[in-house]
Scaffold this active site. Structure first.
Site, PDB file in Angstrom:
ATOM      1  CB  CYS A   1      -1.020  -0.078   1.285  1.00  0.00           C
ATOM      2  SG  CYS A   1      -1.949   1.644   1.433  1.00  0.00           S
TER       3      CYS A   1
ATOM      4  CG  HIS B   1      -2.144  -1.764  -9.466  1.00  0.00           C
ATOM      5  ND1 HIS B   1      -2.804  -0.908  -8.741  1.00  0.00           N
ATOM      6  CD2 HIS B   1      -1.242  -2.256  -8.410  1.00  0.00           C
ATOM      7  CE1 HIS B   1      -2.656  -0.767  -7.457  1.00  0.00           C
ATOM      8  NE2 HIS B   1      -1.403  -1.506  -7.250  1.00  0.00           N
TER       9      HIS B   1
ATOM     10  CD  GLU C   1      -6.988   1.443  -2.729  1.00  0.00           C
ATOM     11  OE1 GLU C   1      -6.783   0.559  -1.821  1.00  0.00           O
ATOM     12  OE2 GLU C   1      -6.713   2.455  -2.649  1.00  0.00           O
TER      13      GLU C   1
ATOM     14  CB  CYS D   1      -4.857   3.693  -5.126  1.00  0.00           C
ATOM     15  SG  CYS D   1      -4.064   2.197  -5.095  1.00  0.00           S
TER      16      CYS D   1
ATOM     17  N   GLY E   1      -1.597   2.235  -6.897  1.00  0.00           N
ATOM     18  CA  GLY E   1      -2.025   2.616  -8.386  1.00  0.00           C
ATOM     19  C   GLY E   1      -1.561   3.489  -9.106  1.00  0.00           C
TER      20      GLY E   1
HETATM   21  N1  LIG Z   1      -6.301  -2.432  -2.096  1.00  0.00           N
HETATM   22  C1  LIG Z   1      -5.081  -2.525  -2.430  1.00  0.00           C
HETATM   23  C2  LIG Z   1      -4.194  -2.156  -1.059  1.00  0.00           C
HETATM   24  C3  LIG Z   1      -3.994  -0.888  -0.848  1.00  0.00           C
HETATM   25  C4  LIG Z   1      -3.328   0.008  -1.866  1.00  0.00           C
HETATM   26  C5  LIG Z   1      -3.503   1.600  -1.484  1.00  0.00           C
HETATM   27  N2  LIG Z   1      -4.535   2.200  -1.038  1.00  0.00           N
HETATM   28  C6  LIG Z   1      -2.234   2.121  -1.967  1.00  0.00           C
HETATM   29  O1  LIG Z   1      -2.102   3.737  -1.480  1.00  0.00           O
HETATM   30  O2  LIG Z   1      -1.326   1.795  -2.532  1.00  0.00           O
HETATM   31  C7  LIG Z   1      -4.980  -4.001  -2.616  1.00  0.00           C
HETATM   32  O3  LIG Z   1      -5.912  -4.862  -2.452  1.00  0.00           O
HETATM   33  O4  LIG Z   1      -3.987  -4.406  -3.198  1.00  0.00           O
END
Ligand SMILES: N[C@@H](CCC[C@H](N)C(=O)O)C(=O)O
Length: 277
Positions: A75, A161, A210, A219, A222
């Site tokens: 994250c 991603h 997400e 994100c 992301g």
């Molecule tokens: N939802 C993501 C994990 C969290 C990512 C995050 N908010 C970021 O800033 O990178 C997953 O399930 O991989």
């Protein structure tokens, strides 16, 4: 028992952060889901947990749980908050902090202006790294969603991603396509779905649906994945400013095996204690 926590955010992607070095607790999936609930709990996109490292070369172990209780590999916005948290709590005085995550090691650097730069490692595009069901490693893959064919970039930043290029993020069908891409059968561990609008070679706008959380205001991984995919496709050049709904990130990547760097803010919101049921 009463658990001390800190509420933080990185560009509006918000976190409950707990120190499990000086406290003891074991959180079950359903407890995490309840704590994440914005009406019945504290409310957050991810729970970040600080633990002692398992390897002597590392300063901390950084664990991440989505709002649905699933543990994940990485994250980016959380990594910046993690760095501020361990310094604010005086768990370390270092400005360069090495952490282990389920997705591999990360280096976090707290800059003089309190922005944090994270060495996110090298983006991986081979389908097995996500995992993604595809035979070839290519810049774009055809993906059929709801009877329509889309072209997506598939990138692992430790976590998976899918990046879809759109003309305008404001009108992109994030609410409709996001959940369908997240649970697409070709992503056996689900995926984070990014919607990227290229503004110029050094600037994109991005929304991310997400995995395990839904659309967030920002994100970090992301943003890294979108820029890596855009550079690989020849659409972008480093450095790239990523405009997310919660604010901006700066991403630098010189390609191939070079590490990708993400820089942005990390904010503390409040602290509290909560009784764990
Ligand atoms: N939802 C993501 C994990 C969290 C990512 C995050 N908010 C970021 O800033 O990178 C997953 O399930 O991989």
């Amino acid at each position: 028992m009463l658990l001390h926590f800190t509420k933080m955010h990185g560009l509006g992607n918000d976190f409950m952060v707990i120190d499990l070095i000086t406290q003891r607790a074991r959180l079950r999936d359903e407890q995490i889901r309840k704590l994440a609930d914005r009406r019945f709990g504290i409310g957050f996109d991810q729970l970040l947990v600080v633990e002692p490292p398992r390897s002597p070369d590392m300063d901390f172990r950084y664990r991440i749980f989505n709002a649905d209780g699933s543990e994940v590999e990485n994250c980016g916005n959380g990594a910046r908050c993690f760095a501020r948290f361990v310094r604010d709590q005086r768990l370390t005085h270092k400005r360069e902090i090495h952490v282990e995550t389920a997705g591999g090691p990360l280096t976090l650097v707290v800059n003089d202006d309190d922005q944090v730069t994270v060495d996110m490692g090298t983006p991986r595009f081979e389908p097995a790294a996500l995992p993604f069901d595809a035979t070839e490693d290519r810049p774009l893959h055809a993906l059929e969603v709801d009877g329509e064919r889309y072209e997506i970039g598939a990138v692992s930043m430790g976590n998976p991603h899918a990046v879809l290029r759109v003309d305008d993020v404001d009108t992109a069908p994030v609410e409709r396509l996001g959940p369908l891409i997240e649970r697409h059968p070709r992503f056996p561990r689900r995926v984070n779905a990014g919607f990227m609008q290229v503004v110029s070679p050094h600037e994109i706008r991005l929304r991310v649906f997400e995995r395990g959380t839904g659309e967030t205001l920002a994100c970090g991984t992301g943003a890294c994945a979108a820029v890596a995919s855009g550079i690989r496709q020849g659409l972008l050049e480093s450095p790239v400013t990523v405009h997310l709904r919660g604010g901006d990130l700066r991403i630098e990547w010189s390609g191939d095996e070079a590490p990708l760097l993400m820089t942005g803010p990390a904010e503390r919101v409040f602290e509290g204690r909560i009784a764990l049921a």
